[in-house]
Design an enzyme around this catalytic site. Sequence first.
Site, short mmCIF file in Angstrom:
data_model
loop_
_atom_site.label_atom_id
_atom_site.label_comp_id
_atom_site.label_asym_id
_atom_site.label_seq_id
_atom_site.Cartn_x
_atom_site.Cartn_y
_atom_site.Cartn_z
N TYR A 158 -14.80 -1.98 -5.12
CA TYR A 158 -13.53 -0.29 -4.78
C TYR A 158 -14.64 0.54 -5.59
CZ TYR A 158 -10.89 -4.39 -5.85
OH TYR A 158 -9.32 -5.33 -5.50
N PRO A 210 1.05 -8.52 -5.58
CA PRO A 210 1.95 -9.27 -5.74
C PRO A 210 3.51 -8.28 -5.34
CG PRO A 210 1.04 -8.17 -7.28
CD PRO A 210 0.26 -7.73 -6.22
N GLY A 213 3.41 -6.81 -2.51
CA GLY A 213 3.26 -5.81 -1.16
C GLY A 213 2.42 -5.25 -0.88
N GLY A 214 1.63 -4.00 -1.53
CA GLY A 214 0.44 -3.51 -1.36
C GLY A 214 1.33 -2.10 -0.61
#
Length: 267
Positions: free
Chosen positions: A48, A194, A196-197
């Site tokens: 990230y 969690p 849906g992104g």
Amino acid sequence: MVNRLGFGAMRLTGEGIWGWPPNRENAKKVLRRAVELGVNFIDTADAYGPETNELLIAEALYPYPKGLVIATKGGNTRPGPGQWVPDGRPEYLAQCVDKSLKRLKLERIDLYQLHRIDRKVPVEESLGALKAGQDAGKIRHVGLSEVTVAEIEQAKKVMPIVSIQNRYNITDRDSEAALNYCEKEKMGFIPWAPIGGSGTRSLSKAGNALEAEAKRHNVSVVQLALAWLLQKSPVNVADSGHIVARASRGEHGCGKTPAQRRRVDED
């Protein structure tokens, strides 16, 4: 023991999960606010940024409050924004562990997850590097990400695996078998995306199919989706990056009864 609503820190980066967030100071405030609200589980990865997300967490929260668990991941390289390439070579993973320890200012990582299985490297070799890190006291527990039940069982022949992090939410249940396996084996399951992104699958965008049901219960779609996850299985730990924003607006529990949640599941 971690609370079942954690904080997924991936979005505290630049566009394409690349570089520093546009407002670095505000991102640190978000992390601090998460802890203030009772979050004691933060999920990150060396990919990230890459690297900036781990550095940001240390900048914002070190010295860490007692009981805070920081989970990180290694084994996914970043050639550029929005690009992800697995690298499971043991020498690379050993290096990843050491660098994450340094960036996070930790002596031991409580949960280190293999970010992706590299199909070019036998998983036994990849996990061998993590087992060596565990034996050296650098890692407490090891988890896997985006794996099948067969891959979990293969990994458990090499070393103990305590958690699985797969994509899973109320509208995307492809990892149902992995979740059921974790429940049976008393392993943690960390559903990523969690709500849906991002993009078209995001449940926070207007016009999705759950809006009517959420309105019926007088909650937001995000609240509905998180409540569904938490009641779906006792081993679920939802690490949504949206919980701080919701709580800051005064949105707390969803207030769903078990019967109401079952209705959502059946619908």
